[in-house]
Design an enzyme around this catalytic site. Structure first.
Site, mmCIF file in Angstrom:
data_model
loop_
_atom_site.group_PDB
_atom_site.id
_atom_site.type_symbol
_atom_site.label_atom_id
_atom_site.label_comp_id
_atom_site.label_asym_id
_atom_site.label_seq_id
_atom_site.Cartn_x
_atom_site.Cartn_y
_atom_site.Cartn_z
ATOM 1 N N ASP A 132 -5.884 -0.605 1.054
ATOM 2 C CA ASP A 132 -5.298 -0.556 2.406
ATOM 3 C C ASP A 132 -5.957 0.677 3.212
ATOM 4 O O ASP A 132 -5.353 0.770 4.186
ATOM 5 C CB ASP A 132 -3.840 -0.377 2.163
ATOM 6 C CG ASP A 132 -3.289 0.769 1.419
ATOM 7 O OD1 ASP A 132 -4.060 1.267 0.695
ATOM 8 O OD2 ASP A 132 -2.013 1.298 1.570
ATOM 9 N N ASP A 173 -6.007 3.859 2.689
ATOM 10 C CA ASP A 173 -5.483 5.201 2.766
ATOM 11 C C ASP A 173 -6.100 6.155 1.660
ATOM 12 O O ASP A 173 -5.870 7.679 1.856
ATOM 13 C CB ASP A 173 -4.040 5.243 2.724
ATOM 14 C CG ASP A 173 -3.397 4.826 1.635
ATOM 15 O OD1 ASP A 173 -4.261 4.014 0.589
ATOM 16 O OD2 ASP A 173 -2.188 4.760 1.477
ATOM 17 N N ARG A 174 -6.544 5.671 0.868
ATOM 18 C CA ARG A 174 -7.297 6.480 -0.331
ATOM 19 C C ARG A 174 -8.756 6.860 0.166
ATOM 20 O O ARG A 174 -9.499 6.003 0.500
ATOM 21 C CB ARG A 174 -6.952 6.114 -1.639
ATOM 22 C CG ARG A 174 -5.784 5.872 -2.238
ATOM 23 C CD ARG A 174 -5.782 5.369 -3.472
ATOM 24 N NE ARG A 174 -4.375 5.414 -4.058
ATOM 25 C CZ ARG A 174 -4.054 5.439 -5.374
ATOM 26 N NH1 ARG A 174 -5.021 5.727 -6.290
ATOM 27 N NH2 ARG A 174 -2.735 5.267 -5.539
ATOM 28 N N LYS A 193 -1.857 9.104 4.584
ATOM 29 C CA LYS A 193 -2.929 9.537 4.031
ATOM 30 C C LYS A 193 -4.086 8.700 4.753
ATOM 31 O O LYS A 193 -3.676 7.417 4.981
ATOM 32 C CB LYS A 193 -3.210 9.572 2.603
ATOM 33 C CG LYS A 193 -2.933 8.253 1.675
ATOM 34 C CD LYS A 193 -2.924 8.720 0.285
ATOM 35 C CE LYS A 193 -3.030 7.565 -0.642
ATOM 36 N NZ LYS A 193 -1.320 7.462 -1.163
ATOM 37 N N ASP A 241 -9.794 2.474 -0.604
ATOM 38 C CA ASP A 241 -8.988 1.590 -1.276
ATOM 39 C C ASP A 241 -8.613 0.141 -0.347
ATOM 40 O O ASP A 241 -8.864 0.111 0.617
ATOM 41 C CB ASP A 241 -7.835 2.169 -2.000
ATOM 42 C CG ASP A 241 -6.828 2.473 -0.840
ATOM 43 O OD1 ASP A 241 -7.024 2.643 0.194
ATOM 44 O OD2 ASP A 241 -5.524 2.640 -1.302
ATOM 45 N N SER A 276 -1.895 -1.562 -2.023
ATOM 46 C CA SER A 276 -2.680 -0.487 -2.128
ATOM 47 C C SER A 276 -3.940 -0.938 -2.889
ATOM 48 O O SER A 276 -4.700 -1.631 -2.831
ATOM 49 C CB SER A 276 -2.279 0.592 -2.635
ATOM 50 O OG SER A 276 -3.079 2.013 -2.422
ATOM 51 N N HIS A 277 -4.266 -0.104 -4.124
ATOM 52 C CA HIS A 277 -5.635 -0.189 -4.996
ATOM 53 C C HIS A 277 -5.231 -1.082 -6.208
ATOM 54 O O HIS A 277 -6.020 -1.342 -6.704
ATOM 55 C CB HIS A 277 -5.599 1.318 -5.615
ATOM 56 C CG HIS A 277 -4.495 1.885 -6.267
ATOM 57 N ND1 HIS A 277 -3.531 2.204 -5.516
ATOM 58 C CD2 HIS A 277 -4.174 1.843 -7.543
ATOM 59 C CE1 HIS A 277 -2.457 2.601 -6.414
ATOM 60 N NE2 HIS A 277 -3.066 2.243 -7.594
HETATM 61 C C1 G16 Z 1 0.702 5.820 -3.676
HETATM 62 C C2 G16 Z 1 1.738 7.113 -3.121
HETATM 63 C C3 G16 Z 1 0.848 8.595 -3.337
HETATM 64 C C4 G16 Z 1 0.756 8.386 -4.707
HETATM 65 C C5 G16 Z 1 0.183 7.371 -5.505
HETATM 66 C C6 G16 Z 1 0.103 7.410 -6.950
HETATM 67 O O1 G16 Z 1 -0.430 5.798 -3.199
HETATM 68 O O2 G16 Z 1 1.453 6.745 -1.581
HETATM 69 O O3 G16 Z 1 1.547 9.324 -2.680
HETATM 70 O O4 G16 Z 1 0.326 9.531 -5.126
HETATM 71 O O5 G16 Z 1 0.634 6.162 -5.021
HETATM 72 O O6 G16 Z 1 1.601 7.197 -7.265
HETATM 73 P P1 G16 Z 1 1.922 6.893 -8.858
HETATM 74 O O7 G16 Z 1 1.402 8.183 -9.735
HETATM 75 O O8 G16 Z 1 3.232 6.697 -9.027
HETATM 76 O O9 G16 Z 1 1.212 5.554 -9.387
HETATM 77 P P2 G16 Z 1 -1.078 4.268 -2.769
HETATM 78 O O10 G16 Z 1 -2.392 4.405 -2.418
HETATM 79 O O11 G16 Z 1 -0.932 3.433 -4.002
HETATM 80 O O12 G16 Z 1 -0.130 3.866 -1.743
#
Ligand code: G16
Length: 546
Positions: A282, A284-285, A379, A280, A114-115
């Site tokens: 991937d 999705d954000r 997302k 981000d 992800s990010h």
């Molecule tokens: C993931 C999850 C999201 C979550 C985020 C933050 O996002 O898919 O549902 O809100 O992590 O999670 P945490 O607060 O546990 O770090 P992504 O975009 O990283 O896949």
């Protein structure tokens, strides 16, 4: 000659998926058998690959290509009928979800952290999404973890050639069809079916309306070019950092005020950019910005919900809406106004899937820069950008005044999240334990002008399958309904990240323009007194404030 072989392996103790799949440093994934163990455990939990179709792709970060080749060999050896791979081994997370659904696949493996930063010294990740296109639910990720603890062997191919991931089309590998597809058109067509592309095109070709989309050298560059430039007529200069890089240019591909600073500075500068957005690693954000104006993700969800009737794909009304626990309660007010169902879930997109599959919700979102709808089960960054552009076009109003109008109607929910990153895990756990042990005694206690009304540890019963999830975050609500939520992140790869979320509703327009960090100061003071962050962690200030 290519043949299927069983490889004897030894287990790793650390393969428990977090908030969104297994995320570790690249060097951890590069250990012999590490990736293979997790993949084989996943295949075992879904009952093997016989006759099944698997979608495969990732955000293009370092190790994506090598991992894709390993997984293709394992999928073929495990008897999958077909593996659908994004060209170059790349699929944005929303596109992966869209392809799983469009092609009726049995599931998919998404390679992404992800990010989190990429490159040889960065992070890598993998997660399984089911046939609905959504992240595996907790019972399944728990089952995969249990399997990793007892796995003895995995199945792969010996002496198999690497698959050409760059040429579109089908090849055969040990009886498995390997199909390399270009996901951009599938995704762009899906967007075109939801939004008023004519209206958006008129907006984006108006020289007075300037857009900047920052792909942060991550996966969405090609998608943004096809949709915003090729189909909607925006000038190429609307795109920033649109060439994907394995290391994201050495940056955090995290669309927030800290890591997307160049974009934020542009929107605050003299160029009169009307709308800015970033996504981000991937895809999705999303972060969205008006001229000189940051739109909080919690507000964004509320505004999209309140205006969904203006967008073709949602003009028939919304079934319901959901948000994660720490997300501000702005959308709750809209749901009540619209008279639609509303759900509060734990953090993690996987909790929205059942509600969508059951037709209970149409839109959902999280404070962590995530917004989406039932068009897929992830997302979706570009979707949110197009939704905003659609609203700006049909309301003929800048983003800032759309949000301001929203506040006038529903009040403003001030929100902020303070992150304390890379703290010692034992210290973080000690803080959480101490807080948990004080929960029952907090109601009635006063901190400054704030009196605690209730405090609990959030648990969730899924209304569709009745599964229960415990310890999903501490919430402390004060008599004026201001709220603090505290939890540890489930996406980091080293140490612990403490997240403290603050929100408070304000009805008086005289206060709407106050800086959130100032408005929420009394809550910050109460938080320090209740949590003793400095005592437990030695930190006197958060690392990231959003
Ligand atoms: C993931 C999850 C999201 C979550 C985020 C933050 O996002 O898919 O549902 O809100 O992590 O999670 P945490 O607060 O546990 O770090 P992504 O975009 O990283 O896949």
């Amino acid at each position: 000659m290519t043949q299927v072989v069983d490889v004897t392996t030894t287990q790793f103790a650390d393969q428990k998926p977090g908030t969104s799949g297994l995320r570790k440093q690249v060097s951890v994934f590069q250990q012999a058998h590490y990736l293979e163990n997790f993949v084989q455990s996943t295949f075992n939990v879904i009952g093997g690959g016989q006759g099944k179709t698997l979608v495969l792709g990732g955000d293009g970060r370092f190790y994506n290509r090598a991992a894709a080749q390993t997984i293709i060999h394992m999928a073929a050896a495990n008897g999958f009928a077909r593996v659908i791979v994004g060209q170059g081994g790349i699929l944005s997370t929303p596109a992966a979800s869209a392809v799983i659904r469009a092609r009726g696949a049995d599931g998919g493996l998404i390679l992404s952290a992800s990010h989190n930063p990429g490159g040889p010294n960065g992070d890598f990740g993998i997660k399984f999404n089911g046939a609905n296109g959504g992240p595996a639910v907790e019972s399944m990720t728990n089952a995969i973890f249990e399997e990793t603890k007892v796995l003895q062997r995995y199945c792969t191919l010996q002496d198999a050639a690497e698959t050409d991931l760059d040429t579109l089309g089908e090849t055969s590998l040990a009886g498995t069809v390997i199909e390399v597809l270009d996901p951009v058109a599938i995704y762009a067509d899906l967007m075109e079916g939801l939004f008023d592309f004519e209206a958006i095109k008129e907006l984006l070709t108006n020289p007075r309306f300037q857009l900047r989309f920052d792909a942060m050298h991550a996966v969405t560059g090609p998608y943004a070019r096809e949709i915003l430039v090729n189909r909607l007529g925006a000038p190429e200069t609307s795109l920033m950092n649109a060439e994907p890089k394995e290391d994201f240019g050495g940056e955090h591909p995290d669309p927030n005020l800290v890591h997307a600073k160049d974009l934020v500075d542009l929107l605050n500068g003299d160029e009169m950019i009307a709308f800015g957005a970033a996504s981000d690693g991937d895809g999705d954000r999303n972060m969205v910005l008006g001229t000189g104006f940051y739109i909080n993700p919690c507000d964004s969800l509320a505004v999209l919900t309140a205006n969904a009737h203006l967008v073709p794909g949602y003009s028939g009304g919304l079934a319901g809406v959901a948000r994660s626990l720490p997300t501000s309660r702005a959308v709750d007010r809209v749901a009540a106004y619209l008279g639609i169902e509303f759900f509060e879930t734990p953090t993690g997109w996987k909790f929205f899937g059942n509600l969508m599959d059951a037709g209970r919700i149409t839109l959902c979102g999280e404070e962590s820069f995530g917004t989406g709808s039932s068009h897929i089960r992830e997302k979706d960054g570009l979707w949110a950008v197009l939704f905003w552009l659609n609203l700006i076009a049909v309301r003929a109003q800048p983003a800032r005044s759309i949000v301001r109008d929203h506040w006038e109607r529903f009040g403003r929910d001030f929100f902020s999240r303070h992150d304390y990153e890379g703290i010692d895990s034992d210290q973080a756990n000690a803080l959480m334990q101490a807080l948990t042990s004080r929960l029952e005694s907090l109601p009635g206690q006063t901190f400054g002008d704030l009196v605690v009304a209730r405090a609990d540890n959030f648990s969730y019963r899924d209304p569709v399958d009745d599964s229960e999830s415990y310890n999903q975050g501490i919430r402390i609500v004060f008599e004026n309904d201001a709220r603090i939520v505290v939890r540890l992140s489930g996406t980091g790869t080293s140490g612990a990240t403490l997240r403290v979320y603050y929100d408070q509703h304000e009805r008086d327009p005289a206060y709407f323009s106050v800086y959130a960090q100032r408005y929420l100061e009394p809550l910050f003071a109460a938080s320090e007194a209740i949590l003793n962050i400095q005592h437990f962690t030695g930190r006197d200030a958060p690392d990231v404030i959003t």
